[in-house]
Design a protein around this motif. Sequence first.
Motif, PDB file in Angstrom:
ATOM      1  N   ARG A  66       0.879  -1.144  -0.020  1.00 16.96           N
ATOM      2  CA  ARG A  66       0.058   0.052   0.011  1.00 16.96           C
ATOM      3  C   ARG A  66       0.913   1.324   0.057  1.00 16.96           C
ATOM      4  O   ARG A  66       0.581   2.258  -0.873  1.00 16.96           O
ATOM      5  CB  ARG A  66      -1.112  -0.103   1.280  1.00 16.96           C
ATOM      6  N   PRO A  67       1.912   1.366   0.620  1.00 17.87           N
ATOM      7  CA  PRO A  67       2.644   2.655   0.709  1.00 17.87           C
ATOM      8  C   PRO A  67       3.333   2.697  -0.684  1.00 17.87           C
ATOM      9  O   PRO A  67       3.447   3.678  -1.009  1.00 17.87           O
ATOM     10  CB  PRO A  67       3.890   2.372   1.489  1.00 17.87           C
ATOM     11  N   VAL A  68       3.610   1.771  -1.157  1.00 15.68           N
ATOM     12  CA  VAL A  68       4.187   2.082  -2.827  1.00 15.68           C
ATOM     13  C   VAL A  68       3.180   2.228  -3.696  1.00 15.68           C
ATOM     14  O   VAL A  68       3.327   3.014  -4.698  1.00 15.68           O
ATOM     15  CB  VAL A  68       4.972   0.610  -3.106  1.00 15.68           C
ATOM     16  N   ILE A  69       1.871   1.982  -3.636  1.00 18.59           N
ATOM     17  CA  ILE A  69       0.887   2.314  -4.319  1.00 18.59           C
ATOM     18  C   ILE A  69       0.567   3.805  -4.140  1.00 18.59           C
ATOM     19  O   ILE A  69       0.108   4.506  -5.133  1.00 18.59           O
ATOM     20  CB  ILE A  69      -0.287   1.446  -4.134  1.00 18.59           C
ATOM     21  N   SER A  70       0.685   4.202  -2.981  1.00 17.84           N
ATOM     22  CA  SER A  70       0.338   5.467  -2.602  1.00 17.84           C
ATOM     23  C   SER A  70       1.547   6.453  -3.175  1.00 17.84           C
ATOM     24  O   SER A  70       1.247   7.591  -3.929  1.00 17.84           O
ATOM     25  CB  SER A  70       0.349   5.920  -1.134  1.00 17.84           C
ATOM     26  N   LEU A  71       2.676   6.211  -3.443  1.00 22.38           N
ATOM     27  CA  LEU A  71       3.858   6.752  -3.849  1.00 22.38           C
ATOM     28  C   LEU A  71       3.385   6.895  -5.435  1.00 22.38           C
ATOM     29  O   LEU A  71       3.713   7.754  -6.036  1.00 22.38           O
ATOM     30  CB  LEU A  71       5.134   6.016  -3.530  1.00 22.38           C
ATOM     31  N   SER A  72       3.113   5.606  -6.013  1.00 23.52           N
ATOM     32  CA  SER A  72       2.872   5.715  -7.373  1.00 23.52           C
ATOM     33  C   SER A  72       1.747   6.648  -7.929  1.00 23.52           C
ATOM     34  O   SER A  72       1.890   7.225  -8.894  1.00 23.52           O
ATOM     35  CB  SER A  72       2.492   4.306  -7.837  1.00 23.52           C
ATOM     36  N   VAL A  73       0.941   6.701  -6.952  1.00 25.56           N
ATOM     37  CA  VAL A  73      -0.492   7.869  -7.129  1.00 25.56           C
ATOM     38  C   VAL A  73       0.113   9.234  -7.289  1.00 25.56           C
ATOM     39  O   VAL A  73      -0.176   9.799  -8.270  1.00 25.56           O
ATOM     40  CB  VAL A  73      -1.385   7.388  -6.184  1.00 25.56           C
ATOM     41  N   ILE A  74       1.005   9.598  -6.182  1.00 24.04           N
ATOM     42  CA  ILE A  74       1.667  10.826  -6.224  1.00 24.04           C
ATOM     43  C   ILE A  74       2.314  11.152  -7.634  1.00 24.04           C
ATOM     44  O   ILE A  74       2.266  12.361  -7.972  1.00 24.04           O
ATOM     45  CB  ILE A  74       2.539  11.194  -4.968  1.00 24.04           C
ATOM     46  N   LEU A  75       3.071  10.312  -7.721  1.00 21.67           N
ATOM     47  CA  LEU A  75       4.027  10.329  -9.348  1.00 21.67           C
ATOM     48  C   LEU A  75       3.191  10.472 -10.243  1.00 21.67           C
ATOM     49  O   LEU A  75       3.605  11.220 -11.361  1.00 21.67           O
ATOM     50  CB  LEU A  75       5.019   9.253  -9.198  1.00 21.67           C
ATOM     51  N   ALA A  76       1.965   9.777 -10.343  1.00 23.86           N
ATOM     52  CA  ALA A  76       0.974   9.836 -11.394  1.00 23.86           C
ATOM     53  C   ALA A  76       0.420  11.049 -11.774  1.00 23.86           C
ATOM     54  O   ALA A  76       0.236  11.691 -12.801  1.00 23.86           O
ATOM     55  CB  ALA A  76       0.118   8.639 -11.276  1.00 23.86           C
ATOM     56  N   VAL A  77      -0.115  11.659 -10.273  1.00 19.96           N
ATOM     57  CA  VAL A  77      -0.745  12.895 -10.395  1.00 19.96           C
ATOM     58  C   VAL A  77       0.049  14.045 -10.986  1.00 19.96           C
ATOM     59  O   VAL A  77      -0.008  14.994 -11.750  1.00 19.96           O
ATOM     60  CB  VAL A  77      -1.477  13.247  -9.182  1.00 19.96           C
ATOM     61  N   SER A  78       1.248  14.073 -10.354  1.00 22.94           N
ATOM     62  CA  SER A  78       2.138  15.203 -10.601  1.00 22.94           C
ATOM     63  C   SER A  78       2.860  14.902 -11.962  1.00 22.94           C
ATOM     64  O   SER A  78       3.115  16.042 -12.650  1.00 22.94           O
ATOM     65  CB  SER A  78       3.467  15.032  -9.663  1.00 22.94           C
ATOM     66  N   GLY A  79       2.871  13.742 -12.416  1.00 23.35           N
ATOM     67  CA  GLY A  79       3.472  13.603 -13.585  1.00 23.35           C
ATOM     68  C   GLY A  79       2.355  14.021 -14.881  1.00 23.35           C
ATOM     69  O   GLY A  79       2.738  14.624 -15.868  1.00 23.35           O
ATOM     70  N   SER A  80       1.101  13.867 -14.468  1.00 17.58           N
ATOM     71  CA  SER A  80       0.231  14.101 -15.636  1.00 17.58           C
ATOM     72  C   SER A  80      -0.030  15.652 -15.776  1.00 17.58           C
ATOM     73  O   SER A  80      -0.408  16.028 -16.586  1.00 17.58           O
ATOM     74  CB  SER A  80      -1.104  13.350 -15.147  1.00 17.58           C
TER      75      SER A  80
END
Length: 322
Positions: free
Chosen positions: A241-255
């Motif tokens: 779950r922590p890694v998924i949370s990090l991926s979501v942050i990277l996805a939003v900032s990247g988009s």
Amino acid sequence: MSDTTRAPAAHLPSPSPRRATTRAVKGAPPRTWRSAPLRRLTPWLFLLIPLGLLITFTYVPVGNMIYYSFTDWDGVSPDRDLTGLRNYTDLFTRPELFRVFFVSFYYLAAAVVQIAVALYFATVLSFDLRLRNFFKGILFFPYLINGVAIGFVFLYFFQDGGTLDTLLSWFGAGSDHAWLGDPQSANISLAGVSVWRFTGLNFVLFLGAVQSIPGELYEAAELDGANRWQQFRHLILPGIRPVISLSVILAVSGSLSVFEIPYVMTGGATGTSTFVIQTVKLAFQFNKTGLASAAAVVLLLIVLLITWLQRLLVPDDEVDLV
């Protein structure tokens, strides 16, 4: 004299461990007044060069960008007159400058797809399968390619009569559709390129997190009769779950900050311009560095705000699978 009349033997107290330690320390060389300050400074000496690089190439440019956002600098002239909040007022009173944020929804949807695909392959390839290392390399390879090279490759892939049209013609589905000719198909095509490129990064993050789960938990789950889906739902998903949370942050900032792929493939034409492409054009094409700096500051604040809200709504609690 009888034994009963003898004086009792004196019971001498044994030396305490503290005294023994004190005596052992006495043999060590005495500490000087220089040793204690040097010991405190040792961690900072190791951090001196990294902190210097971080301040020089990160915080100083950010500070200059914030300063430029309050000026009318054109990027060339040495004159930089302070204008107060005029750049920010101009930015927020021109809706066309923020309309490009709608393009980010294509990349946000693509980020959801790439997270789902990466999570699926990370889960499947974490088990003992044949040729799994080969497939790991295939999935991660696109992330190693330079973004400019990827842009040129897919520019020929989507052009009229290019690779995609040739592949479709082999299956009897030939089309003369201009994939980069209208805003909707162009943005979908560019978002698909981002999925192909960044899935490998999320895949590696998820794979490392999945493999960090102790193997005894998998064995216990199999003994309890859990199938693969139940292991994923009740064991793997909570564990990463922590890694998924990090991926979501990277996805939003990247988009929100997409730049190189649409800039190389379309240059922002046909409705594919992003906020970063527009900011670059303001600075280097229209010589409005002050206004472009204000736009960059606004984008930074938006990314920080979204990250803070995401961390507030989905906190990284400690995961305990035992």
